[in-house]
Design a protein around this motif. Sequence first.
Motif: not given
Length: 356
Positions: A44-49, A104-113
């Motif tokens: 459930n992660f989208l990862i950019f480095m 360096g990284a930007l990580v996006a994830e979907w959570t219950p919040r």
Amino acid sequence: MSLCICLQNSDGLMIAADTAATITHGGKQYRLREPLQKLVQFGNFLIFMSGSAGAAVMVFEKFKQAATHSAETFQAALIEGCAEFAELYPERYASLEPETRDAGALVAEWTPRGVLVHTFQPADGFQPHTCKASPTETIPHAGGYHADEALDRICKWLKSGGRSPSMSVAIRETFEILAGDRIGGIMTLATINNHGISFGPHQPIKEQIRLPFYDDFVQQQILKKHMTLYGSYIATKEDAFPRCEMSSNGNIFAAYTNAGNKIAIDPNYAGVPSLDFYMNGTVKGKLDTISSIMELVGNGGLLLYANGGDLELNPSTGFVTVPTWYKFLNGNTDRTLGEELSEIYDRLEALEEGGA
């Protein structure tokens, strides 16, 4: 180097990255022709480095191998992967520009919040900075090369109302304005919401490339220098057909349709090279100079066919020779030239005897 642009709200996120890859050689920057996918999905992660591609690969592998997957375990993988890259490749690490030595990284994830965005930068020791949008706001993010310029343009678009052009068009136009050296190639676009992660169609980035291609540089160097290879195997495909190959095993050049059907050059057929035609693993034909003249041999038959024209046998000196006229067969009458000539001879002989 890379660029990522991200727009986050409370219930979704749109993120885009380019695919341009660069390399430094002799203090000079080059672009690679092969695109590099910088925005990847893992669970459930989208990862950019961005930064060092070598370090980024190590980071991603360490994150995949982690027992659990979270922003915290990604941070640990990021620290360990960058340190391992520097330790294993000290000369390469030192040759890179300071901003590209680590990842360096930007990580996006979907959570219950809802959607969370985590950013990590080498400048502050990869400390996590986590962002969650409220129901009334859209938060822009940018990472990598020209991140400040990209963020400035996206913020202006948001302040204008964010309706025209559309969000995806505004992002693409930002990439196109900043592209040409370390940014470019193809724009990869993805979204996260309560339905999961989805990728949109790849969109070419319109750009005027200002860096030379490394592939062209390498090709020029090969042409400039004498290069010798011994004992090599080169093939156009690995364990698949059709393919062409050059192999030191048997000293062959060959073009394969499948394992049994091929054309191969035999460098030593009774002291001369030959071109061999195989069918089902058996030599069905040869072209060689074994008799000190050009020789074409068909094993099991040989067809010479002229499609739409004449078939000419025209020796400039000498003759067209056959062992006997009985080797010339008329396909329509199933009679040989020898039989026809013999019949004519018999008739002439009978006429002579009758006249006598």
